[in-house]
Motif scaffolding. Structure first.
Motif, PDB file in Angstrom:
ATOM      1  N   GLU A  21     -95.380   5.483  20.569  1.00  0.00           N
ATOM      2  CA  GLU A  21     -93.985   6.096  20.034  1.00  0.00           C
ATOM      3  C   GLU A  21     -94.466   7.215  18.792  1.00  0.00           C
ATOM      4  O   GLU A  21     -93.432   8.845  18.985  1.00  0.00           O
ATOM      5  CB  GLU A  21     -92.800   5.526  19.430  1.00  0.00           C
ATOM      6  N   LEU A  22     -95.410   7.055  18.386  1.00  0.00           N
ATOM      7  CA  LEU A  22     -95.621   7.989  16.850  1.00  0.00           C
ATOM      8  C   LEU A  22     -96.299   9.017  17.501  1.00  0.00           C
ATOM      9  O   LEU A  22     -96.238  10.260  17.227  1.00  0.00           O
ATOM     10  CB  LEU A  22     -96.526   7.564  16.041  1.00  0.00           C
ATOM     11  N   LEU A  23     -97.336   8.999  18.452  1.00  0.00           N
ATOM     12  CA  LEU A  23     -98.229   9.007  19.878  1.00  0.00           C
ATOM     13  C   LEU A  23     -97.401  10.831  19.900  1.00  0.00           C
ATOM     14  O   LEU A  23     -97.528  11.972  19.859  1.00  0.00           O
ATOM     15  CB  LEU A  23     -99.082   9.310  20.509  1.00  0.00           C
ATOM     16  N   VAL A  24     -95.605  10.181  20.197  1.00  0.00           N
ATOM     17  CA  VAL A  24     -94.715  11.058  21.869  1.00  0.00           C
ATOM     18  C   VAL A  24     -94.456  12.123  20.021  1.00  0.00           C
ATOM     19  O   VAL A  24     -94.556  13.045  20.935  1.00  0.00           O
ATOM     20  CB  VAL A  24     -94.382   9.727  22.006  1.00  0.00           C
ATOM     21  N   MET A  25     -93.917  11.039  19.188  1.00  0.00           N
ATOM     22  CA  MET A  25     -93.704  12.109  18.397  1.00  0.00           C
ATOM     23  C   MET A  25     -94.051  13.680  17.974  1.00  0.00           C
ATOM     24  O   MET A  25     -93.604  14.734  17.919  1.00  0.00           O
ATOM     25  CB  MET A  25     -92.777  11.512  16.962  1.00  0.00           C
ATOM     26  N   ARG A  26     -95.582  13.042  17.084  1.00  0.00           N
ATOM     27  CA  ARG A  26     -96.583  14.183  16.926  1.00  0.00           C
ATOM     28  C   ARG A  26     -96.818  14.984  18.149  1.00  0.00           C
ATOM     29  O   ARG A  26     -96.525  16.702  17.748  1.00  0.00           O
ATOM     30  CB  ARG A  26     -97.775  13.325  16.807  1.00  0.00           C
ATOM     31  N   ASP A  27     -96.912  15.185  19.436  1.00  0.00           N
ATOM     32  CA  ASP A  27     -97.086  15.684  20.783  1.00  0.00           C
ATOM     33  C   ASP A  27     -95.817  16.791  20.808  1.00  0.00           C
ATOM     34  O   ASP A  27     -95.979  17.820  20.871  1.00  0.00           O
ATOM     35  CB  ASP A  27     -97.799  15.165  21.552  1.00  0.00           C
TER      36      ASP A  27
ATOM     37  N   MET B 111     -95.365  20.288  20.571  1.00  0.00           N
ATOM     38  CA  MET B 111     -94.956  21.582  21.390  1.00  0.00           C
ATOM     39  C   MET B 111     -94.179  22.201  20.858  1.00  0.00           C
ATOM     40  O   MET B 111     -93.849  23.497  21.973  1.00  0.00           O
ATOM     41  CB  MET B 111     -94.729  21.146  22.863  1.00  0.00           C
ATOM     42  N   LEU B 112     -93.228  21.900  20.420  1.00  0.00           N
ATOM     43  CA  LEU B 112     -91.947  22.602  19.811  1.00  0.00           C
ATOM     44  C   LEU B 112     -92.036  23.649  19.120  1.00  0.00           C
ATOM     45  O   LEU B 112     -91.894  24.682  18.575  1.00  0.00           O
ATOM     46  CB  LEU B 112     -91.142  21.767  19.269  1.00  0.00           C
ATOM     47  N   MET B 113     -93.670  23.637  17.841  1.00  0.00           N
ATOM     48  CA  MET B 113     -94.188  24.770  17.093  1.00  0.00           C
ATOM     49  C   MET B 113     -94.634  25.683  18.027  1.00  0.00           C
ATOM     50  O   MET B 113     -94.246  27.325  17.988  1.00  0.00           O
ATOM     51  CB  MET B 113     -95.215  23.958  16.741  1.00  0.00           C
ATOM     52  N   LEU B 114     -94.746  25.174  18.849  1.00  0.00           N
ATOM     53  CA  LEU B 114     -95.027  26.164  20.586  1.00  0.00           C
ATOM     54  C   LEU B 114     -94.372  27.157  20.679  1.00  0.00           C
ATOM     55  O   LEU B 114     -94.341  28.309  21.187  1.00  0.00           O
ATOM     56  CB  LEU B 114     -96.789  25.372  20.995  1.00  0.00           C
ATOM     57  N   LYS B 115     -93.287  25.960  20.812  1.00  0.00           N
ATOM     58  CA  LYS B 115     -92.322  26.940  21.520  1.00  0.00           C
ATOM     59  C   LYS B 115     -91.465  27.747  20.926  1.00  0.00           C
ATOM     60  O   LYS B 115     -90.996  29.069  21.371  1.00  0.00           O
ATOM     61  CB  LYS B 115     -91.612  25.373  22.369  1.00  0.00           C
ATOM     62  N   ASN B 116     -91.254  27.646  19.332  1.00  0.00           N
ATOM     63  CA  ASN B 116     -90.539  28.114  19.207  1.00  0.00           C
ATOM     64  C   ASN B 116     -91.515  29.187  17.974  1.00  0.00           C
ATOM     65  O   ASN B 116     -90.578  29.923  16.956  1.00  0.00           O
ATOM     66  CB  ASN B 116     -90.202  27.919  18.237  1.00  0.00           C
TER      67      ASN B 116
ATOM     68  N   GLU C  51     -86.393  28.506  38.846  1.00  0.00           N
ATOM     69  CA  GLU C  51     -85.083  28.604  38.724  1.00  0.00           C
ATOM     70  C   GLU C  51     -83.551  28.080  38.830  1.00  0.00           C
ATOM     71  O   GLU C  51     -82.871  27.738  39.214  1.00  0.00           O
ATOM     72  CB  GLU C  51     -85.022  28.482  40.729  1.00  0.00           C
ATOM     73  N   ASP C  52     -83.846  26.502  38.296  1.00  0.00           N
ATOM     74  CA  ASP C  52     -83.253  25.733  37.348  1.00  0.00           C
ATOM     75  C   ASP C  52     -82.932  25.807  35.878  1.00  0.00           C
ATOM     76  O   ASP C  52     -83.930  25.657  35.640  1.00  0.00           O
ATOM     77  CB  ASP C  52     -83.091  24.853  38.137  1.00  0.00           C
ATOM     78  N   ASP C  53     -82.398  25.109  35.706  1.00  0.00           N
ATOM     79  CA  ASP C  53     -82.676  23.838  34.053  1.00  0.00           C
ATOM     80  C   ASP C  53     -82.813  22.985  34.089  1.00  0.00           C
ATOM     81  O   ASP C  53     -81.977  22.087  33.176  1.00  0.00           O
ATOM     82  CB  ASP C  53     -80.723  25.213  32.999  1.00  0.00           C
ATOM     83  N   SER C  54     -83.218  22.413  35.083  1.00  0.00           N
ATOM     84  CA  SER C  54     -83.292  21.005  35.319  1.00  0.00           C
ATOM     85  C   SER C  54     -84.539  20.231  34.239  1.00  0.00           C
ATOM     86  O   SER C  54     -84.925  20.727  32.912  1.00  0.00           O
ATOM     87  CB  SER C  54     -84.290  20.594  36.299  1.00  0.00           C
ATOM     88  N   ASP C  55     -84.610  19.096  33.727  1.00  0.00           N
ATOM     89  CA  ASP C  55     -85.601  18.678  32.590  1.00  0.00           C
ATOM     90  C   ASP C  55     -85.997  17.468  33.391  1.00  0.00           C
ATOM     91  O   ASP C  55     -85.570  17.324  34.617  1.00  0.00           O
ATOM     92  CB  ASP C  55     -84.289  17.351  31.647  1.00  0.00           C
ATOM     93  N   TYR C  56     -87.242  17.795  32.258  1.00  0.00           N
ATOM     94  CA  TYR C  56     -88.318  16.254  33.405  1.00  0.00           C
ATOM     95  C   TYR C  56     -87.916  15.311  33.043  1.00  0.00           C
ATOM     96  O   TYR C  56     -87.190  14.569  32.679  1.00  0.00           O
ATOM     97  CB  TYR C  56     -89.742  16.715  32.060  1.00  0.00           C
ATOM     98  N   THR C  57     -88.311  14.566  34.445  1.00  0.00           N
ATOM     99  CA  THR C  57     -87.595  13.115  34.587  1.00  0.00           C
ATOM    100  C   THR C  57     -88.792  12.569  33.874  1.00  0.00           C
ATOM    101  O   THR C  57     -88.634  11.814  33.220  1.00  0.00           O
ATOM    102  CB  THR C  57     -86.627  12.965  35.567  1.00  0.00           C
TER     103      THR C  57
ATOM    104  N   GLU D 221     -90.289  29.256  26.594  1.00  0.00           N
ATOM    105  CA  GLU D 221     -88.852  29.032  25.964  1.00  0.00           C
ATOM    106  C   GLU D 221     -88.373  28.309  27.376  1.00  0.00           C
ATOM    107  O   GLU D 221     -87.219  28.182  26.788  1.00  0.00           O
ATOM    108  CB  GLU D 221     -89.197  30.868  26.397  1.00  0.00           C
ATOM    109  N   HIS D 222     -88.854  28.533  28.704  1.00  0.00           N
ATOM    110  CA  HIS D 222     -87.830  27.827  29.376  1.00  0.00           C
ATOM    111  C   HIS D 222     -87.419  26.138  29.030  1.00  0.00           C
ATOM    112  O   HIS D 222     -86.474  25.624  29.333  1.00  0.00           O
ATOM    113  CB  HIS D 222     -88.128  27.626  30.971  1.00  0.00           C
ATOM    114  N   ALA D 223     -88.409  25.488  28.966  1.00  0.00           N
ATOM    115  CA  ALA D 223     -88.932  23.840  28.838  1.00  0.00           C
ATOM    116  C   ALA D 223     -88.030  23.668  27.561  1.00  0.00           C
ATOM    117  O   ALA D 223     -88.371  24.249  26.367  1.00  0.00           O
ATOM    118  CB  ALA D 223     -89.896  23.343  28.407  1.00  0.00           C
ATOM    119  N   SER D 224     -86.671  23.176  27.846  1.00  0.00           N
ATOM    120  CA  SER D 224     -86.640  21.881  26.994  1.00  0.00           C
ATOM    121  C   SER D 224     -86.465  21.311  26.109  1.00  0.00           C
ATOM    122  O   SER D 224     -87.645  20.423  26.394  1.00  0.00           O
ATOM    123  CB  SER D 224     -84.846  21.508  27.618  1.00  0.00           C
ATOM    124  N   ARG D 225     -86.399  21.064  24.888  1.00  0.00           N
ATOM    125  CA  ARG D 225     -87.105  19.930  24.264  1.00  0.00           C
ATOM    126  C   ARG D 225     -86.704  18.463  25.120  1.00  0.00           C
ATOM    127  O   ARG D 225     -87.753  17.852  24.522  1.00  0.00           O
ATOM    128  CB  ARG D 225     -85.570  19.767  22.734  1.00  0.00           C
ATOM    129  N   THR D 226     -85.765  18.291  25.541  1.00  0.00           N
ATOM    130  CA  THR D 226     -85.747  17.151  26.113  1.00  0.00           C
ATOM    131  C   THR D 226     -86.674  17.023  27.185  1.00  0.00           C
ATOM    132  O   THR D 226     -87.292  15.778  27.038  1.00  0.00           O
ATOM    133  CB  THR D 226     -84.071  16.885  26.948  1.00  0.00           C
TER     134      THR D 226
END
Length: 251
Positions: free
Chosen positions: A122-128, A132-137, A51-57, A164-169
């Protein structure tokens, strides 16, 4: 962040945290069953609120906001706490904070901070995040990883809509926070009866998480959910899930 309440006529409070890449209503069938016996509180997590365009905190911020809301409503003692995956991370932090007294808690495949050098984490964060962006796109890639035949058309469609709703951020913040969230120097929650659930087919992936939770809360007992992969029990078996969670809280 919104908080939804069901079964408010009941005195015993049960707080449910959903996972990343889910919305709260993935738990709706289970919520309806649980609300027959409990006052169920469901935080609608930022970044996954349709219901909104918030980003995960982050884990710490969501745990603190949930605690503030519960205390403001006069809910300082709760009968049950449940969180799946990223939601399990929030449970870990909320229990450790000790601002809310929790009788029983289920950390279902909860993610814990990586005990790794910052650069490797941080490398693991970039990998994961890239995964997920591959799954999204890519609908094709998504369909192979989340087969419609297994999950059913309704669940498949809702999962796709969330991606599709979840932003890259949101995706980046989600992985970074779950991998690196901080803990109090001394964890509270030592009086809570805790179970760590994990699926048969994710036992290897969850071993470090189990070790972390059992070091932090030595009273924790583990339980394998037979025949399930990550988050499948709550998604694919809502009746059995509600019955199992109810039995644990009421035992």
């Amino acid at each position: 962040m919104r908080f939804l309440e069901f079964g408010k006529e009941h005195k015993r409070i049960l707080v449910l945290f959903h996972a990343s890449c889910m919305t709260w209503d993935f738990l709706r069938e289970s919520i309806d069953l649980l609300a027959e016996r409990f006052h169920v509180v469901v935080p609608v997590l930022p970044g996954y609120d349709m219901e909104d365009d918030s980003d995960y905190t982050g884990v710490e911020a969501i745990a603190a906001e949930t605690e503030d809301w519960l205390l403001a409503e006069g809910y300082s003692d709760i009968a049950g706490l449940y969180g799946i995956s990223m939601g399990g991370s929030i449970c870990v932090r909320l229990l450790a904070n000790g601002r809310i007294r929790v009788k029983k808690a289920v950390i279902d495949a909860g993610i814990t901070p990586c005990q790794l050098p910052k650069w490797l984490s941080e490398l693991l964060v970039m990998r994961d995040t890239s995964f997920m962006l591959m799954l999204k796109n890519s609908l094709g890639f998504f369909s192979r990883l989340v087969p419609e035949k297994k999950y059913g058309t309704d669940t498949f469609t809702k999962l796709r809509q969330v991606m599709e709703h979840a932003s890259r951020t949101t995706i980046r913040n989600n992985f970074r926070s779950c991998n690196t969230y901080t803990m109090p120097e001394t964890a509270a929650g030592q009086e809570t009866v805790i179970r760590y659930w994990y699926g048969t087919f994710e036992k290897w992936q969850r071993r470090k998480d189990i070790q972390f939770v059992m070091r932090t809360f030595p009273q924790t007992q583990t339980e394998e959910i037979k025949g399930c992969s990550h988050a499948e029990f709550v998604m694919l078996h809502p009746v059995e899930f509600a019955e199992k969670l109810t039995a644990f809280i009421e035992a």
